[in-house]
Design a protein around this motif. Structure first.
Motif, PDB file in Angstrom:
ATOM      1  N   HIS A 198      71.607  12.365 -36.457  1.00 39.85           N
ATOM      2  CA  HIS A 198      71.178  13.641 -36.240  1.00 39.85           C
ATOM      3  C   HIS A 198      71.707  14.954 -36.694  1.00 39.85           C
ATOM      4  CE1 HIS A 198      67.224  10.592 -37.097  1.00 39.85           C
ATOM      5  NE2 HIS A 198      68.054  10.128 -35.685  1.00 39.85           N
ATOM      6  N   ARG A 199      71.121  15.886 -36.691  1.00 40.52           N
ATOM      7  CA  ARG A 199      71.061  17.089 -37.053  1.00 40.52           C
ATOM      8  C   ARG A 199      70.746  17.960 -35.451  1.00 40.52           C
ATOM      9  NH1 ARG A 199      73.729  19.601 -40.732  1.00 40.52           N
ATOM     10  NH2 ARG A 199      73.589  18.417 -43.011  1.00 40.52           N
ATOM     11  N   GLU A 236      67.262  19.163 -35.625  1.00 41.05           N
ATOM     12  CA  GLU A 236      65.974  18.375 -35.011  1.00 41.05           C
ATOM     13  C   GLU A 236      65.184  18.494 -33.843  1.00 41.05           C
ATOM     14  OE1 GLU A 236      66.400  14.818 -37.518  1.00 41.05           O
ATOM     15  OE2 GLU A 236      67.743  15.607 -38.069  1.00 41.05           O
TER      16      GLU A 236
END
Length: 156
Positions: free
Chosen positions: A98-99, A102
């Motif tokens: 995930h980034r 987030e």
């Protein structure tokens, strides 16, 4: 397998299997090797010479083997108690999918410091960014690799 002096066939197979684990710490591997060499009938001095271990270490694990306690090779932890457990490592790998945004970060890509911060929030365990990099390296991963994948996603 040659003639076993102390180990049962199942113990011997399990120890050989455990010895192949790429994540097994070097000290644990050495314990298993001492046990297996003892089972082959090697002397303490031969084991010390082959493995480069201390006489005290060889003597301890040779005695454990001869007493039928070879299965206890991993019951006695080495070094300081670990702060990082399997759940922590799995979460570390999951975060990389995930980034950072987030999770409230301003950064577009993960840095070891931001991973350490996020994991501290989730687990309450504080480790250095250098240790994050060591953990990734032990698992054959790099931040550059994951950030490149995230960068590739953004260009699609």
């Amino acid at each position: 397998m040659c003639q076993s002096l102390y180990l049962k066939p199942l113990e011997w197979r399990c120890l050989n299997r455990d010895l192949q684990d790429p994540y097994l710490p070097k000290t644990y591997k050495q314990r298993i090797q001492i046990i297996l060499l003892t089972d082959e009938g090697k002397t303490q001095s031969e084991i010390c010479q082959l493995l480069g271990c201390s006489a005290m270490t060889a003597r301890r694990w040779m005695l454990m083997t001869k007493q039928g306690k070879a299965e206890q090779w991993n019951n006695q932890p080495i070094g300081r108690p670990q702060k990082v457990n399997q759940d922590y490592l799995l979460r570390l790998e999951e975060l990389l999918k995930h980034r950072p945004k987030e999770f409230g970060s301003k950064s577009e890509y993960w840095k070891a410091k931001s991973l350490a911060k996020q994991l501290k929030r989730e687990f309450g365990v504080e480790i250095s960014d250098r240790h994050i990099n060591r953990l990734l390296k032990q698992r054959g991963l790099t931040l550059a690799e994951f950030n490149a994948n995230l960068q590739g996603e953004s260009t699609l």
